[in-house]
Design a protein around this motif. Structure first.
Motif, PDB file in Angstrom:
ATOM      1  N   LEU A  10     -15.299  10.161  22.110  1.00 57.68           N
ATOM      2  CA  LEU A  10     -14.169   9.774  21.347  1.00 57.68           C
ATOM      3  C   LEU A  10     -12.948  10.367  22.363  1.00 57.68           C
ATOM      4  O   LEU A  10     -13.020  11.217  23.156  1.00 57.68           O
ATOM      5  N   THR A  11     -11.835   9.415  22.522  1.00 56.53           N
ATOM      6  CA  THR A  11     -10.567   9.625  23.149  1.00 56.53           C
ATOM      7  C   THR A  11      -9.483   9.263  22.214  1.00 56.53           C
ATOM      8  O   THR A  11      -9.641   8.238  21.367  1.00 56.53           O
ATOM      9  N   LEU A  12      -8.394   9.919  22.408  1.00 57.02           N
ATOM     10  CA  LEU A  12      -7.269   9.984  21.466  1.00 57.02           C
ATOM     11  C   LEU A  12      -6.682   8.548  21.381  1.00 57.02           C
ATOM     12  O   LEU A  12      -6.059   7.875  22.567  1.00 57.02           O
ATOM     13  N   ALA A  13      -6.353   7.938  20.331  1.00 57.94           N
ATOM     14  CA  ALA A  13      -5.552   6.675  20.007  1.00 57.94           C
ATOM     15  C   ALA A  13      -4.504   7.189  19.095  1.00 57.94           C
ATOM     16  O   ALA A  13      -4.665   8.112  18.122  1.00 57.94           O
ATOM     17  N   GLY A  14      -3.245   6.532  18.959  1.00 58.47           N
ATOM     18  CA  GLY A  14      -2.162   6.621  17.922  1.00 58.47           C
ATOM     19  C   GLY A  14      -2.068   5.469  17.167  1.00 58.47           C
ATOM     20  O   GLY A  14      -1.369   5.690  16.213  1.00 58.47           O
TER      21      GLY A  14
ATOM     22  N   ARG B  23       3.700  12.558   8.317  1.00 59.15           N
ATOM     23  CA  ARG B  23       2.679  13.346   8.899  1.00 59.15           C
ATOM     24  C   ARG B  23       1.588  12.237   9.902  1.00 59.15           C
ATOM     25  O   ARG B  23       1.273  12.810  10.852  1.00 59.15           O
ATOM     26  N   ARG B  24       1.432  11.220   9.415  1.00 60.86           N
ATOM     27  CA  ARG B  24       0.830  10.124   9.960  1.00 60.86           C
ATOM     28  C   ARG B  24       1.362   9.719  11.440  1.00 60.86           C
ATOM     29  O   ARG B  24       0.590   9.943  12.484  1.00 60.86           O
ATOM     30  N   ASP B  25       2.717   9.697  11.507  1.00 64.22           N
ATOM     31  CA  ASP B  25       3.432   9.340  12.686  1.00 64.22           C
ATOM     32  C   ASP B  25       3.441  10.733  13.781  1.00 64.22           C
ATOM     33  O   ASP B  25       3.376  10.278  15.045  1.00 64.22           O
ATOM     34  N   ALA B  26       3.480  11.774  13.139  1.00 66.19           N
ATOM     35  CA  ALA B  26       3.408  12.867  14.140  1.00 66.19           C
ATOM     36  C   ALA B  26       2.149  13.090  14.513  1.00 66.19           C
ATOM     37  O   ALA B  26       1.925  13.288  15.652  1.00 66.19           O
TER      38      ALA B  26
ATOM     39  N   HIS C  70       0.765  -1.253   0.119  1.00 69.45           N
ATOM     40  CA  HIS C  70       0.135   0.118   0.009  1.00 69.45           C
ATOM     41  C   HIS C  70       0.943   1.234   0.112  1.00 69.45           C
ATOM     42  O   HIS C  70       1.888   1.263   0.711  1.00 69.45           O
ATOM     43  N   PRO C  71       0.522   2.404  -0.861  1.00 71.85           N
ATOM     44  CA  PRO C  71       1.253   3.469  -0.950  1.00 71.85           C
ATOM     45  C   PRO C  71       1.525   4.212   0.351  1.00 71.85           C
ATOM     46  O   PRO C  71       2.773   4.894   0.662  1.00 71.85           O
ATOM     47  N   GLY C  72       0.568   3.946   1.448  1.00 66.21           N
ATOM     48  CA  GLY C  72       0.835   4.644   2.699  1.00 66.21           C
ATOM     49  C   GLY C  72       1.964   3.866   3.537  1.00 66.21           C
ATOM     50  O   GLY C  72       2.427   4.738   4.505  1.00 66.21           O
ATOM     51  N   ARG C  73       2.483   2.907   3.231  1.00 73.40           N
ATOM     52  CA  ARG C  73       3.592   2.247   3.743  1.00 73.40           C
ATOM     53  C   ARG C  73       5.093   2.642   3.284  1.00 73.40           C
ATOM     54  O   ARG C  73       6.136   2.623   4.079  1.00 73.40           O
ATOM     55  N   HIS C  74       4.858   3.483   2.249  1.00 69.75           N
ATOM     56  CA  HIS C  74       6.272   3.720   1.709  1.00 69.75           C
ATOM     57  C   HIS C  74       6.310   5.287   1.159  1.00 69.75           C
ATOM     58  O   HIS C  74       7.572   5.583   0.994  1.00 69.75           O
ATOM     59  N   ASP C  75       5.450   5.964   1.365  1.00 73.71           N
ATOM     60  CA  ASP C  75       5.473   7.424   1.168  1.00 73.71           C
ATOM     61  C   ASP C  75       5.966   8.127   2.428  1.00 73.71           C
ATOM     62  O   ASP C  75       5.220   8.242   3.474  1.00 73.71           O
ATOM     63  N   GLN C  76       7.341   8.504   2.299  1.00 71.30           N
ATOM     64  CA  GLN C  76       7.990   9.038   3.642  1.00 71.30           C
ATOM     65  C   GLN C  76       7.180  10.257   4.227  1.00 71.30           C
ATOM     66  O   GLN C  76       7.310  10.547   5.423  1.00 71.30           O
ATOM     67  N   ASP C  77       6.965  11.246   3.128  1.00 69.43           N
ATOM     68  CA  ASP C  77       5.985  12.443   3.477  1.00 69.43           C
ATOM     69  C   ASP C  77       4.774  12.068   4.241  1.00 69.43           C
ATOM     70  O   ASP C  77       4.417  12.681   5.462  1.00 69.43           O
TER      71      ASP C  77
ATOM     72  N   PHE D  29      -5.220  10.826  12.227  1.00 65.62           N
ATOM     73  CA  PHE D  29      -4.575  10.987  10.973  1.00 65.62           C
ATOM     74  C   PHE D  29      -5.539  10.279   9.875  1.00 65.62           C
ATOM     75  O   PHE D  29      -6.492   9.591  10.180  1.00 65.62           O
ATOM     76  N   VAL D  30      -5.107  10.760   8.559  1.00 72.14           N
ATOM     77  CA  VAL D  30      -6.117  10.324   7.400  1.00 72.14           C
ATOM     78  C   VAL D  30      -5.460   9.343   6.496  1.00 72.14           C
ATOM     79  O   VAL D  30      -4.121   9.417   6.482  1.00 72.14           O
TER      80      VAL D  30
END
Length: 295
Positions: A114-118, A33-36, A22-29, A140-141
Motif C-alpha cells: 500500500l502507498t499513501l493517497a489522499g 478529520r478527513r481532510d487532515a 450524505h452526512p459526511g459532506r456536511h459534518d464539519q468536524d 480516513f474512515v
C-alpha cells in the motif's frame, strides 16, 4: 453483447439519499478529520514510508460495524476467488489496521504494498503504480452515521476490498496487467479508457457462478448496500469494449454492471485487451470519448 439480467430500474442510491446529501459532506468536524488525514498524502512519493494514524474509538467502532456486516455478506454474495483471497488475507475484525500492518502480508503473498493517497488519484499515477506493485490507499474512515455505504473510497474500501484482492496472486496479477498497459500509453484519452476497464472489473466486476452473478469488485466487497443489489441494476455479460464505452460516477451506485462467465474468462478478457492496448485503441475499436466528470 448479451444481457444476463435486466430488471425494472429502481434507484438503489435513493435508499441512502444522493451523494451530496450524505452526512459526511456536511459534518464539519468529520470534514476536518478527513481532510487532515488526506493532506498527509500531499507530495507523497510512491513507495515512501509514512506515519500511522491514531484512530479514535469511534472510528474503530465504525470499522467493527462494517466488518461485522460484510463478513457474512461475503460468504453469501462473493465469488469463490474472493472467498479464497479473504481466507488468505490477514485483516483484523476488532480495529482499523495500519497500512504498515497490512503491507508485509501483501508483499509475502503477491509482492504488493500500500502507498499513501489522499483521495482520488490521477489515472496515470494510480494505474501506472500497479505495474510496480503499489496500490494507492487512503487512511480516513467513512462517516459513522452511514457506516454501510460511503460515496468515496475510505480505509475500509481500500483495506477490506483491495486488501483482499491483493492477497490473491491471480487477482493481483490483473492489477499488474492493467498497470503495464497504463505505462505504455501517453494520452489522457487512452488512460480514461483503461480506467473504465479497471472500474467495471476490479472495482465493480461480477463473476457468474451457477447462473447467478457474484460480487468480485473491491467496491462491491466494501459496501454492504451494494454487494447484493444486482436485482435493481442491469447486469450484462462482460464485454470490455462495452465497459470502456460506459461512463461511471465515483460517488454513486452504478446502474450497469458487467459479469464475467468465470474468473478464467475475466483473466482472458483483461489479458487480451491489455496486451493490444495502445494510444490508438480508442480509434481502432471505435470507443467514444466520454466526459471526465465522474464525481
Amino acid at each position: 453483447m448479451s444481457t444476463v439480467r435486466k430488471q425494472t430500474p429502481v434507484s438503489v442510491e435513493g435508499r441512502l439519499g444522493r451523494a451530496n446529501e450524505h452526512p459526511g459532506r456536511h459534518d464539519q468536524d468529520y470534514r476536518r478529520r478527513r481532510d487532515a488525514l488526506a493532506a498527509r498524502a500531499e507530495n507523497h512519493r510512491v513507495g515512501a514510508p509514512y506515519e500511522d494514524v491514531a484512530y479514535t474509538e469511534d472510528e474503530h467502532r465504525t470499522w467493527r460495524t462494517v466488518h461485522d456486516a460484510l463478513a457474512p455478506a461475503h460468504r453469501t454474495h462473493a465469488c469463490r476467488e474472493v472467498l479464497a483471497a479473504g481466507e488468505a488475507a490477514d485483516i483484523p475484525a476488532e480495529q482499523i489496521p495500519q497500512h504498515a500492518e497490512i503491507t508485509p502480508g501483501l508483499r509475502t503473498r503477491t509482492g504488493f504494498s500500500l502507498t499513501l493517497a489522499g483521495g482520488v488519484v490521477p489515472n496515470e499515477r494510480f494505474l501506472g503504480a500497479m505495474e510496480h506493485g503499489y496500490f494507492h490507499a487512503v487512511q480516513f474512515v467513512r462517516h459513522p452515521a452511514v457506516p454501510l455505504y460511503t460515496p468515496e473510497p475510505d480505509v475500509l474500501h481500500d483495506v477490506f476490498g483491495h486488501g483482499i484482492h491483493l492477497s490473491s496472486p491471480g487477482i493481483a496479477e490483473l492489477y499488474r496487467v492493467i498497470g503495464r498497459a497504463a505505462n505504455r500509453v501517453r494520452t489522457t484519452e487512452a488512460l480514461d479508457i483503461l480506467s473504465r476497464v479497471y472500474w467495471y472489473t476490479l472495482e465493480y466486476g461480477l463473476i457468474t457462478e451457477a447462473g447467478e452473478p457474484k460480487a468480485f469488485g473491491a467496491a462491491l466487497l466494501s459496501s454492504y448496500g451494494e454487494i447484493a443489489a444486482h436485482e435493481v441494476r442491469e447486469v450484462r455479460e462482460l464485454d470490455l469494449c462495452a465497459a470502456a464505452s460506459t461512463q461511471y460516477r465515483i460517488s454513486s451506485y452504478q446502474s450497469v454492471l458487467f459479469a464475467a462467465r468465470s474468473f478464467a474468462h475475466l483473466e482472458d478478457a483483461i489479458g487480451r485487451f491489455c496486451a493490444e492496448f495502445d494510444d490508438d485503441t480508442g480509434n481502432r475499436l471505435g470507443l467514444p470519448s466520454l466526459p471526465r466528470n465522474r464525481q
